[in-house]
Design a protein around this motif. Structure first.
Motif, PDB file in Angstrom:
ATOM      1  N   TYR A 194      47.131  59.490  47.960  1.00  8.41           N
ATOM      2  CA  TYR A 194      47.434  58.131  48.417  1.00  8.41           C
ATOM      3  C   TYR A 194      46.386  57.639  49.410  1.00  8.41           C
ATOM      4  N   ASP A 195      46.228  56.327  49.428  1.00  7.56           N
ATOM      5  CA  ASP A 195      45.417  55.688  50.459  1.00  7.56           C
ATOM      6  C   ASP A 195      45.952  54.272  50.683  1.00  7.56           C
ATOM      7  N   LEU A 196      45.486  53.631  51.736  1.00  5.64           N
ATOM      8  CA  LEU A 196      45.881  52.248  52.007  1.00  5.64           C
ATOM      9  C   LEU A 196      45.473  51.363  50.838  1.00  5.64           C
ATOM     10  N   THR A 197      46.346  50.467  50.472  1.00  2.00           N
ATOM     11  CA  THR A 197      46.095  49.609  49.314  1.00  2.00           C
ATOM     12  C   THR A 197      44.785  48.843  49.456  1.00  2.00           C
ATOM     13  N   GLU A 198      44.491  48.364  50.659  1.00  2.00           N
ATOM     14  CA  GLU A 198      43.280  47.562  50.835  1.00  2.00           C
ATOM     15  C   GLU A 198      42.005  48.386  50.701  1.00  2.00           C
ATOM     16  N   ARG A 199      42.122  49.706  50.755  1.00  2.00           N
ATOM     17  CA  ARG A 199      40.941  50.549  50.572  1.00  2.00           C
ATOM     18  C   ARG A 199      40.760  50.969  49.115  1.00  2.00           C
ATOM     19  N   VAL A 200      41.712  50.630  48.258  1.00  5.92           N
ATOM     20  CA  VAL A 200      41.671  51.036  46.848  1.00  5.92           C
ATOM     21  C   VAL A 200      41.535  49.836  45.924  1.00  5.92           C
ATOM     22  N   ILE A 201      42.397  48.843  46.092  1.00  8.71           N
ATOM     23  CA  ILE A 201      42.384  47.658  45.230  1.00  8.71           C
ATOM     24  C   ILE A 201      41.242  46.740  45.667  1.00  8.71           C
ATOM     25  N   PRO A 202      40.408  46.277  44.728  1.00  7.69           N
ATOM     26  CA  PRO A 202      39.292  45.398  45.104  1.00  7.69           C
ATOM     27  C   PRO A 202      39.764  44.164  45.882  1.00  7.69           C
ATOM     28  N   ALA A 203      38.948  43.744  46.822  1.00  2.00           N
ATOM     29  CA  ALA A 203      39.307  42.626  47.694  1.00  2.00           C
ATOM     30  C   ALA A 203      39.586  41.354  46.900  1.00  2.00           C
ATOM     31  N   GLY A 204      38.842  41.159  45.811  1.00  3.43           N
ATOM     32  CA  GLY A 204      39.050  39.955  45.014  1.00  3.43           C
ATOM     33  C   GLY A 204      40.437  39.896  44.396  1.00  3.43           C
ATOM     34  N   ILE A 205      40.995  41.033  44.061  1.00  2.00           N
ATOM     35  CA  ILE A 205      42.357  41.081  43.510  1.00  2.00           C
ATOM     36  C   ILE A 205      43.377  40.818  44.611  1.00  2.00           C
ATOM     37  N   LEU A 206      43.201  41.451  45.756  1.00  2.29           N
ATOM     38  CA  LEU A 206      44.133  41.249  46.875  1.00  2.29           C
ATOM     39  C   LEU A 206      44.119  39.803  47.365  1.00  2.29           C
ATOM     40  N   ALA A 207      42.990  39.126  47.176  1.00  2.00           N
ATOM     41  CA  ALA A 207      42.875  37.739  47.636  1.00  2.00           C
ATOM     42  C   ALA A 207      43.526  36.748  46.673  1.00  2.00           C
ATOM     43  N   TRP A 266      55.092  50.941  39.619  1.00  3.87           N
ATOM     44  CA  TRP A 266      56.293  51.029  38.803  1.00  3.87           C
ATOM     45  C   TRP A 266      56.408  49.778  37.952  1.00  3.87           C
ATOM     46  N   ALA A 267      56.292  49.951  36.642  1.00  2.00           N
ATOM     47  CA  ALA A 267      56.452  48.833  35.709  1.00  2.00           C
ATOM     48  C   ALA A 267      57.424  49.278  34.634  1.00  2.00           C
ATOM     49  N   HIS A 268      56.895  49.795  33.517  1.00  3.62           N
ATOM     50  CA  HIS A 268      57.771  50.492  32.570  1.00  3.62           C
ATOM     51  C   HIS A 268      57.705  51.962  32.987  1.00  3.62           C
ATOM     52  N   GLU A 269      58.557  52.373  33.919  1.00  2.00           N
ATOM     53  CA  GLU A 269      58.431  53.661  34.597  1.00  2.00           C
ATOM     54  C   GLU A 269      57.097  53.655  35.352  1.00  2.00           C
ATOM     55  N   ALA A 270      56.641  54.845  35.762  1.00  5.33           N
ATOM     56  CA  ALA A 270      55.338  54.940  36.434  1.00  5.33           C
ATOM     57  C   ALA A 270      54.261  54.541  35.437  1.00  5.33           C
ATOM     58  N   SER A 271      53.366  53.654  35.856  1.00  8.69           N
ATOM     59  CA  SER A 271      52.439  53.058  34.900  1.00  8.69           C
ATOM     60  C   SER A 271      51.067  52.839  35.512  1.00  8.69           C
ATOM     61  N   LEU A 272      50.074  52.826  34.629  1.00  6.24           N
ATOM     62  CA  LEU A 272      48.747  52.315  34.954  1.00  6.24           C
ATOM     63  C   LEU A 272      48.670  50.897  34.401  1.00  6.24           C
ATOM     64  N   LEU A 273      48.268  49.958  35.253  1.00  4.42           N
ATOM     65  CA  LEU A 273      48.284  48.543  34.874  1.00  4.42           C
ATOM     66  C   LEU A 273      46.936  47.899  35.147  1.00  4.42           C
ATOM     67  N   PRO A 274      46.560  46.876  34.366  1.00  3.80           N
ATOM     68  CA  PRO A 274      45.347  46.118  34.667  1.00  3.80           C
ATOM     69  C   PRO A 274      45.457  45.486  36.058  1.00  3.80           C
ATOM     70  N   LEU A 275      44.343  45.410  36.740  1.00  2.65           N
ATOM     71  CA  LEU A 275      44.350  44.916  38.119  1.00  2.65           C
ATOM     72  C   LEU A 275      44.922  43.515  38.248  1.00  2.65           C
ATOM     73  N   ASP A 276      44.739  42.681  37.218  1.00  2.86           N
ATOM     74  CA  ASP A 276      45.205  41.294  37.360  1.00  2.86           C
ATOM     75  C   ASP A 276      46.722  41.183  37.387  1.00  2.86           C
ATOM     76  N   LEU A 277      47.439  42.280  37.098  1.00  2.00           N
ATOM     77  CA  LEU A 277      48.896  42.258  37.199  1.00  2.00           C
ATOM     78  C   LEU A 277      49.377  42.517  38.625  1.00  2.00           C
ATOM     79  N   HIS A 278      48.489  42.905  39.521  1.00  2.00           N
ATOM     80  CA  HIS A 278      48.918  43.224  40.886  1.00  2.00           C
ATOM     81  C   HIS A 278      49.669  42.061  41.540  1.00  2.00           C
ATOM     82  N   PRO A 279      49.157  40.820  41.494  1.00  2.00           N
ATOM     83  CA  PRO A 279      49.918  39.727  42.112  1.00  2.00           C
ATOM     84  C   PRO A 279      51.290  39.521  41.484  1.00  2.00           C
TER      85      PRO A 279
END
Length: 388
Positions: free
Chosen positions: A190-203, A88-101
């Protein structure tokens, strides 16, 4: 001293920031799409598929005929190929991975029951055990959609959701799960976030809320080029108080420059890296949810073009049509067309066409060319004019 810009200058700055006014590539590759994703910072998702789903259209408007599989792969492809995530950003959105943090504060607030639809908030507290059960099932069974649950009906609005869908959506708000893929019906899986988002982004480290807001407002300002405070807040739907603090900090650092635009009632901010082209060329059909025009007051302020989406207006009260796309020619919005993809007959239907009173003489010809390009992009054989 605050610089004063003309409306035409402001318009060209905004268009350049959004990726207009440059030649479209002859062949669109992943690098072109990646630049477009980075420039816009989000693609709004909408379920309406009258022409094409909304998240595909901004790239077509800017790049021309591109392979939609490129975007699918970036959004829902294998983990190593993924470049975007849903939230959820501007409504439901697709966002670049670097915005996750930068959005984890929003997830944390949802996790505490402080954010999200009111009907979902009890899952953060008294109904927490129920969502933990859903989370355990995902952990054990892998990706699941709402329809994979016993009462998993997912229709048009949250008020029609089954209980499992509500639980999944709260887990999504709170960042515990995310979208693994989309089925052909566009149903979210749906799936667990850690199984979808690359580990480098989550770190990546999680910034505090104030730092995240500064980064989000800066991205909004970069994408808009020139904007009022309201425009900046609207891009990622950030709160008034937090946004004011972020804008002040960015102004102090020289990232945002105060400007006045002739004819605007409110002061504006110019991103320090914004470009002012001498002229803007090109043409584009714009989706109702394109970031150039999704804020209707800004659209009217920049282009003198009053635009409303009339999907929810009764048919006999619509002024222009059901799914109307404005037509950009050079640095002006000069027409609008009500379009529908008739996939069964392989036709792009033009249900109505309205040129602005001061549209230039070549508008009709340029619009015809862009409609033909859109039909080609959609894999349709012909453009059929059924109204004017």
């Amino acid at each position: 001293m605050t610089e004063t810009l003309s409306l035409l200058q402001a318009r060209r700055i905004a268009l350049a920031a959004q990726g207009f006014g440059v030649s479209r590539p002859a062949t669109v590759g992943q690098t072109h799409l990646r630049r477009e994703i980075e420039r816009l910072a989000l693609h709004q998702i909408d379920s309406v598929n009258v022409v094409s789903r909304a998240h595909y259209l901004p790239a077509f408007s800017r790049l021309g005929n591109y392979d939609r599989d490129l975007l699918d792969r970036a959004a829902w492809g294998p983990k190593r190929a993924r470049r975007m995530f849903e939230y959820w950003a501007h409504e439901a959105s697709l966002l670049p991975l670097d915005l996750h943090p930068l959005l984890r504060w929003r997830m944390d607030e949802a996790d505490r029951g402080e954010r999200g639809w009111t009907a979902l908030r009890p899952f953060a507290t008294e109904r927490r055990a129920e969502v933990d059960t859903v989370l355990d099932r995902l952990r054990q069974e892998g990706p699941l959609a709402a329809s994979d649950f016993e009462e998993g009906k997912s229709r048009s609005g949250w008020w029609e959701w089954g209980d499992s869908k509500r639980k999944l959506e709260w887990l999504f708000w709170a960042g515990h799960i995310t979208t693994s893929t989309r089925r052909n019906s566009f149903e979210r899986v749906y799936d667990l976030t850690e199984r979808v988002i690359p580990a480098g982004i989550l770190a990546l480290p999680t910034p505090d809320k104030a730092t995240a807001h500064c980064a989000l407002i800066e991205r909004a300002a970069r994408a808009l080029g020139i904007a009022t405070e309201t425009d900046l807040r609207d891009y990622f739907r950030t709160g008034v108080a937090d946004s004011k603090v972020a804008i002040a900090a960015l102004a102090e650092d020289g990232v945002l420059l105060p400007v006045t635009v002739k004819g605007w009632r409110h002061p504006a901010w110019l991103h320090r890296d914004a470009r002012l082209p001498r002229r803007i060329t090109g043409r584009a059909l714009l989706a109702p949810f394109d970031p150039l025009i999704w804020e209707r007051a800004r659209t009217e302020r920049l282009f003198g073009f009053r635009y409303r989406i009339e999907i929810y207006t009764p048919a006999d009260r619509r002024q222009y049509g059901y799914y109307v796309l404005p037509f950009l020619l050079g640095d002006r919005l000069v027409a609008r067309v009500d379009l529908k993809a008739d996939r069964q007959r392989s036709r792009l239907l033009v249900q109505s066409r309205h040129l602005e009173p001061d549209a230039p003489p070549d508008t009709a010809a340029e619009l015809t060319g862009e409609l033909a390009l859109m039909a080609e992009w959609l894999g349709l054989d012909h453009v059929e004019m059924i109204g004017d």
